[in-house]
Design a protein around this motif. Structure first.
Motif, short mmCIF file in Angstrom:
data_model
loop_
_atom_site.label_atom_id
_atom_site.label_comp_id
_atom_site.label_asym_id
_atom_site.label_seq_id
_atom_site.Cartn_x
_atom_site.Cartn_y
_atom_site.Cartn_z
N UNK A 230 10.64 -5.35 78.49
CA UNK A 230 10.74 -4.05 77.84
C UNK A 230 9.65 -3.10 78.31
N UNK A 231 8.42 -3.60 78.41
CA UNK A 231 7.31 -2.73 78.80
C UNK A 231 7.40 -2.35 80.28
N UNK A 232 7.96 -3.22 81.11
CA UNK A 232 8.18 -2.88 82.51
C UNK A 232 9.17 -1.72 82.63
N UNK A 233 10.25 -1.79 81.85
CA UNK A 233 11.24 -0.71 81.85
C UNK A 233 10.66 0.57 81.28
N UNK A 237 10.29 4.03 83.46
CA UNK A 237 10.91 5.29 83.01
C UNK A 237 9.90 6.43 82.98
N UNK A 238 8.63 6.08 82.76
CA UNK A 238 7.58 7.11 82.69
C UNK A 238 6.85 7.25 84.02
N UNK A 239 7.32 6.51 85.06
CA UNK A 239 6.70 6.62 86.37
C UNK A 239 5.41 5.83 86.51
N UNK A 240 5.27 4.74 85.72
CA UNK A 240 4.06 3.94 85.77
C UNK A 240 4.35 2.52 86.23
N UNK A 241 3.29 1.81 86.63
CA UNK A 241 3.38 0.40 87.01
C UNK A 241 2.70 -0.41 85.91
N UNK A 242 3.30 -1.53 85.51
CA UNK A 242 2.81 -2.33 84.38
C UNK A 242 2.48 -3.74 84.79
N UNK A 243 1.35 -4.27 84.30
CA UNK A 243 1.02 -5.69 84.41
C UNK A 243 0.44 -6.17 83.09
N UNK A 244 0.61 -7.47 82.85
CA UNK A 244 -0.04 -8.10 81.68
C UNK A 244 -0.81 -9.31 82.18
N UNK A 245 -2.09 -9.32 81.93
CA UNK A 245 -2.92 -10.48 82.24
C UNK A 245 -3.39 -11.05 80.90
N UNK A 246 -2.62 -12.06 80.41
CA UNK A 246 -2.87 -12.64 79.08
C UNK A 246 -2.72 -11.53 78.04
N UNK A 252 -0.44 2.08 85.08
CA UNK A 252 -1.08 3.03 85.98
C UNK A 252 -0.04 3.84 86.73
N UNK A 253 -0.47 5.01 87.19
CA UNK A 253 0.42 5.87 87.96
C UNK A 253 -0.40 6.76 88.89
N UNK A 254 0.22 7.16 89.98
CA UNK A 254 -0.40 8.12 90.90
C UNK A 254 0.35 9.44 90.89
N UNK A 255 1.29 9.59 89.96
CA UNK A 255 2.10 10.81 89.90
C UNK A 255 1.27 12.00 89.43
N UNK A 256 1.44 13.12 90.11
CA UNK A 256 0.70 14.34 89.80
C UNK A 256 1.14 14.93 88.47
N UNK A 257 2.39 14.70 88.09
CA UNK A 257 2.93 15.34 86.89
C UNK A 257 2.55 14.63 85.59
N UNK A 258 1.97 13.43 85.70
CA UNK A 258 1.60 12.69 84.49
C UNK A 258 0.47 13.42 83.77
N UNK A 259 0.45 13.32 82.43
CA UNK A 259 -0.52 14.07 81.64
C UNK A 259 -1.00 13.23 80.46
N UNK A 260 -2.00 13.76 79.75
CA UNK A 260 -2.51 13.05 78.57
C UNK A 260 -1.44 13.00 77.48
N UNK A 261 -0.63 14.02 77.38
CA UNK A 261 0.47 14.00 76.40
C UNK A 261 1.42 12.86 76.72
N UNK A 262 1.74 12.69 78.00
CA UNK A 262 2.62 11.60 78.40
C UNK A 262 1.97 10.25 78.14
N UNK A 263 0.65 10.17 78.32
CA UNK A 263 -0.08 8.91 78.06
C UNK A 263 -0.02 8.56 76.59
#
Length: 382
Positions: A230-233, A237-246, A252-263
């Motif tokens: 679910x978190x990967x999807x 959808x928000x243009x981010x990459x997800x990992x879980x270590x325990x 994380x994302x390198x997209x220019x359009x991402x913002x604090x509101x989106x975070x």
């Protein structure tokens, strides 16, 4: 994994007066597990024979008659203490067998970056290097939040019968008393009331994964598969990459359009999904790192093209070596609260070994410094 011959099992059972339909049902369950790639486990006694452990010991654990764990607390790097539960020898033997022959064959989500061959914090952190935005979430009391109900469902997916899954679950969990139940706990498929003929099987005390058991790391990954998916999807959808270590969730994302509101929108959705799984985030460790801010994943800097050691880590290790040379190992170990000079030396060697995975040149320099310390105070036998 080689299938076992079923006919001697049926013949032996019939010679003991067991109903043929019960024996055939056991075989069906065994084949069901084997067809999915897992070893056949017909009963608790069968498991005891395969692992060369006393059936009475296993029955005692499943019945919750005693606590088979030795518990102690260790300091956490971030502050506070972590409860470690070490199983007694016979239970540890069974748990190691289950981890090797059952759990290692389970389907772990690709976003899970811990407790697998070849995994490391360094490799996980490297996946987020060069990002512009970083969002981190830490799960509070991760192992203790995974209930025996989730563990039971995992063993059922492997094709084991309800009773065997129930017993395997009890062998891998430790009891604690929870005053409230989660929504996901409303339907307890392994209804303990059906085992009223077995002492203490009817207990409604809900166990959890004990941190320190050989089975807990893999079971935590397996039970989190749906959450990771679910978190990967959600991240994609928000243009981010997800990992879980325990218990560390990183986006994380390198997209220019991402913002604090989106975070913040992402965090709200993540918190909601965690709550649905009975998990809670440690809000004090929730981080939104925008462009220009220092970005740390699993203790490593990831704001460049490759992971780097933090300045605090290098400064701490350098200070150890400086004071070892100035005051000597005995005095420094006492001042820093180490149990012995040997434990201090192993601790520092471990730090250097970790540094070598990240910055080999710094590790070489630190190792030369440690070699320059006068260790003559140590006797040959320690």
């Amino acid at each position: 994994m080689n299938p076992w011959p079923p006919h001697p099992y049926v013949s032996e059972g019939l010679s003991r007066g067991l109903p043929e339909n019960h024996l055939r049902e056991a075989l069906r369950q065994a084949h069901n597990s084997q067809n999915r790639g897992y070893p056949a486990i017909l009963s608790l006694k069968h498991l005891a024979v395969m692992t060369d452990v006393s059936y009475g010991d296993l029955r005692e654990v499943v019945s919750r008659e005693t606590d088979p764990y030795r518990s102690f607390r260790i300091r956490k790097r971030s502050g506070g203490r972590r409860l470690i539960c070490v199983p007694r020898a016979s239970l540890a033997r069974v748990q190691k067998w289950l981890a090797l022959y059952v759990l290692n064959r389970g389907d772990v989500h690709v976003s899970s970056a811990a407790y697998a061959p070849g995994s490391s914090p360094v490799k996980c952190a490297a996946l987020h290097c060069g990002c512009r935005w970083l969002v981190k979430v830490d799960v509070r009391n991760f192992f203790e939040s995974i209930s025996e109900i989730q563990v039971y469902r995992t063993f059922r997916k492997f094709g084991y019968s309800t009773l065997v899954s129930f017993e395997l679950t009890r062998l891998c969990t430790r009891v604690y008393i929870r005053k409230t139940r989660r929504r996901s706990d409303r339907v307890w498929e392994a209804d303990p009331s059906r085992y009223d003929g077995i002492p203490a099987y009817g207990s409604w005390q809900i166990g959890h994964l004990p941190q320190g058991a050989p089975t807990s790391p893999m079971l935590s990954n397996l039970t989190m598969h749906a959450l990771d998916s679910d978190l990967t999807s959600l991240a994609a959808d928000a243009g981010l990459y997800y990992t879980r270590y325990a218990d560390d969730l990183t986006f994380s994302t390198s997209e220019m359009s991402f913002s604090r509101v989106a975070a913040r929108r992402l965090l709200s959705a993540v918190m909601e999904r965690l709550r649905a799984e009975g998990l809670r985030a440690n809000r004090q460790k929730t981080v939104i790192a925008p462009p220009g801010a220092r970005k740390i994943v699993l203790g490593l800097l990831v704001d460049g093209s490759r992971p780097r050691l933090r300045r605090e880590f290098k400064k701490s290790l350098g200070a150890h070596i400086h004071f070892l040379k100035r005051f000597g190992p005995a005095q420094h170990a006492e001042r820093r609260g180490f149990k012995s000079i040997w434990s201090m030396r192993r601790h520092l060697q471990g730090k250097i070994g970790y540094a070598r995975q990240v910055e080999p040149a710094f590790a070489d320099e630190a190792e030369r410094g440690l070699a320059g310390v006068d260790w003559s105070v140590l006797s040959d036998d320690g």
